[in-house]
Enzyme design. Structure first.
Site, PDB file in Angstrom:
ATOM      1  N   GLN A 272      10.280  21.063  47.992  1.00  0.00           N
ATOM      2  CA  GLN A 272      10.157  22.042  48.339  1.00  0.00           C
ATOM      3  C   GLN A 272      11.564  22.926  46.753  1.00  0.00           C
ATOM      4  OE1 GLN A 272      10.559  26.066  50.412  1.00  0.00           O
ATOM      5  NE2 GLN A 272       8.433  26.120  50.424  1.00  0.00           N
TER       6      GLN A 272
ATOM      7  N   TYR B 207      11.226  35.775  46.347  1.00  0.00           N
ATOM      8  CA  TYR B 207      12.031  34.656  45.720  1.00  0.00           C
ATOM      9  C   TYR B 207      12.230  35.087  44.230  1.00  0.00           C
ATOM     10  CZ  TYR B 207      13.039  32.167  50.232  1.00  0.00           C
ATOM     11  OH  TYR B 207      13.601  32.452  51.655  1.00  0.00           O
TER      12      TYR B 207
ATOM     13  N   ARG C  43       3.763  26.702  47.531  1.00  0.00           N
ATOM     14  CA  ARG C  43       3.630  28.021  48.481  1.00  0.00           C
ATOM     15  C   ARG C  43       3.752  29.365  47.192  1.00  0.00           C
ATOM     16  NH1 ARG C  43       6.090  28.591  53.951  1.00  0.00           N
ATOM     17  NH2 ARG C  43       4.229  27.582  54.319  1.00  0.00           N
TER      18      ARG C  43
END
Length: 645
Positions: free
Chosen positions: A101, A170, A218
């Protein structure tokens, strides 16, 4: 049940997965200070691969050297490739598929003050004159390039797939969300402009990976608790752009760490199971993309139903595989009754992650988490008869581990039921899964052949009759009683009596004690009572709750109209009022009933200790019998003692 859809293969570009179950990126604190893979992290992943999981993703892996915090994995330089390769190789050798990821953390890298916080727009730092600057065009270009270079390294390290993290507040999510992105240049304003940075990152990744490698993304289904934030409609439009740029699979999550919406990132027991599935289903339908459902999916039938109802193509089963690394195998083989269920307590995973005291995450249901190698079950060469006093969750854990190692445990419980305070806690609102887990654990103990004696208080005579070689004392704790005038009045009861259904209350009720138990009692009785006041002597209630459960419980109390009074010491109980001292002033709070919830203290077992010493019987004390704490401690200590005998 076969769970045919759940365990059917799925092909994503050139990658074929043996089933539809994904082990997601979850922070562990296992990587080294130098951001490297270590054997502990490898053992942790391999246990889940051997347990039957179809696809394992690394936890967040920093792509940009200047924004790469300690104790998180990094892929920002070539020096990280050998360690990451070792992890991918180990996953492959165990029969699994490995994904990495790719992550640029934004505000989250503030855990390491030496790292750069990359955000779209200026943000003043509360309590200071300093403002965090929004990213320059130069930094944006460097970050995009960093994603591409990281993807190249992931390919070199042998990973089967990549996930681009565009959610959870993020950096990419912050650029996409109008709440965080106030830019006026080509990276701000309209949705295509706010999406520009993310699309450039996706294109950079795609250009550096093989054509047949699938790319996951994601992202959040929408923004929560952010006024004017992303809507699901905007997210759907963005997903279509991402698809055109090379994203194959959507991993639909929810939550941000800037607000109470953090509860959706590691959802506690208070949130309904599968709470985000409908969002994933809508996004899947409107984009036509392969979609992964996420959010408290912890049961194989639940997962199968999501897939057969055409709500998603894959499911994330994360914490359920922390609780039981054999989750997949047990479900596939029809042994679902023996699955050790995640109960969404968050005590070991989330609270363990944010705690400065815990070196890495753990799990209330699985003390072997993060210790997979050293906690391998070893058969004893010296079988012993071991008396376990107390059938709470600690005593049950000790009994199971001892029996599996070849000892002869005999468990005696003073009451007529197993599960102790863990089962009692399951009577509180939204906590039925805890009660069911305690009941299932009791059934497991019996089915594995442990001798269980209910309604059997342990006396010196009983110990003499059983004649054990060792004794484990797991007698737990009892409610602390108030020592003030009026504490024995007939309308005064305690939290345990109320939760157990032994005492009913009505009218105006005062709950004395604003910790976890007091607040849960307040929730439990809110349908019965006309008005509830929680009295707490500290400066705030809920101090002993983990952050995410705290959010949920406090929101529920607010919605239920429960009143809280802090900095208030209860000094007397009258027939129709409680007298409190608030910073030197005496006040009366009118009430018809009083529930005392000021904590618990260890039960007395001096007679047992004395008898065992006189007869040279080794004793071990675990859990609340040492001092009242969390269930996490009781289970961990039980496991440790059972492995040592």
């Amino acid at each position: 049940m076969a769970y045919e859809k759940l365990f059917s293969p799925i092909k994503l570009r050139g990658l074929e997965l043996k089933n539809r179950i994904m082990f997601p990126a979850m922070g562990t604190k296992m990587p080294t200070e130098e951001k490297q893979v270590n054997q502990q992290l490898i053992d942790y992943h391999v246990a889940r691969v051997k347990g039957g999981c179809g696809l394992n993703f690394t936890e967040v892996c920093s792509v940009y050297r200047l924004a790469s915090p300690k104790k998180f994995l990094a892929i920002s330089e070539d020096k990280y490739i050998p360690g990451l390769k070792k992890l991918a190789d180990a996953i492959h050798e165990a029969g699994g598929k490995a994904g990495v990821q790719l992550w640029l953390g934004g505000f989250a890298v503030a855990s390491d003050p030496e790292q750069m916080i990359i955000i779209p727009s200026d943000v003043p730092v509360p309590g200071t004159e300093y403002t965090l600057p929004g990213a320059s065009i130069e930094t944006i270009k460097e970050a995009v390039n960093a994603f591409g270079e990281a993807a190249k390294r992931a390919v070199e390290a042998g990973y089967d797939t990549i996930e681009f993290h565009a959610g959870h507040n993020y950096t990419p999510h912050s650029f996409l969300s109008p709440y965080f992105n106030r830019r006026t240049d080509e990276y701000g304003g309209s949705l295509p402009n706010r999406a520009r940075f993310l699309i450039e990152c996706i294109e950079a990744i795609r250009q550096n990976i093989p054509e047949d490698m699938p790319l996951f993304m994601r992202l959040d289904a929408h923004d929560d608790y952010l006024e004017g934030g992303l809507t699901i409609e905007e997210v759907i439009e963005f997903c279509k752009m991402a698809k055109a740029s090379g994203v194959d699979v959507l991993d639909v999550s929810r939550g941000n760490f800037s607000t109470a919406a953090i509860k959706y990132e590691v959802p506690p027991i208070d949130l309904p199971r599968g709470f985000n599935v409908e969002n994933a289903a809508r996004i899947r339908k409107e984009t036509g993309m392969i979609t992964v459902a996420v959010g408290r999916i912890n049961d194989p039938l639940q997962a199968e139903t999501i897939l057969t109802d055409d709500k998603a193509d894959m499911v994330v089963i994360g914490r359920a595989q922390l609780a039981d690394p054999e989750f997949c195998n047990k479900a596939k083989e029809g042994r679902e009754g023996s699955i050790v269920r995640c109960v969404g307590c968050n005590q070991g995973c989330y609270d363990g992650f944010v705690s400065t005291e815990m070196p890495f995450i753990t799990c209330l249901r699985n003390p072997a988490l993060g210790r997979e190698a050293e906690y391998q079950l070893t058969e004893t060469t010296n079988p012993k008869k071991v008396l376990i006093i107390g059938g709470g969750i600690g005593g049950l854990e000790a009994a199971l581990q001892l029996k599996r190692r070849g000892h002869q445990p005999i468990l005696c419980e003073a009451s007529g039921t197993l599960g102790g305070q863990f089962a009692l806690a399951g009577e509180a609102p939204r906590k039925e899964e805890m009660k069911l887990a305690a009941i299932a654990m009791g059934e497991q103990v019996k089915s594995e052949g442990v001798e269980v004696r209910l309604n059997k208080p342990v006396t010196e005579e009983l110990i003499k009759q059983i004649n054990p070689e060792e004794v484990i004392i797991a007698v737990g704790s009892a409610p602390i009683e108030l020592n003030i005038p009026g504490a024995k009045l007939s309308h005064v009861t305690n939290s345990h009596e109320v939760l157990a259904g032994k005492k009913e209350v009505s009218g105006r009720v005062v709950v004395i004690g604003g910790g976890l138990v007091g607040l849960e009692v307040a929730e439990y009785i809110h349908e019965m009572a006309d008005h509830i006041t929680v009295v707490e002597m500290l400066d705030q209630v809920a101090k002993d709750l983990g952050q995410l459960r705290n959010i949920c419980v406090m929101e529920s109390l607010y919605a239920s109209g429960v009143e809280t009074v802090t900095n208030a010491k209860c000094v007397e109980i009258k027939e129709h009022a409680v007298v409190v001292d608030r910073m030197g002033n005496l006040e009366e709070i009118p009430c018809e009933f009083v529930v005392v919830a000021i904590g618990a203290k260890s039960r007395n077992f001096d007679n047992i200790i004395t008898y065992c010493k006189e007869n040279n019987i080794a004793t071990h004390v675990i859990g609340d019998a040492i001092r009242a704490r969390r269930a996490l401690n009781a289970v961990a200590e039980a496991n440790e003692v059972a492995r040592a005998i």
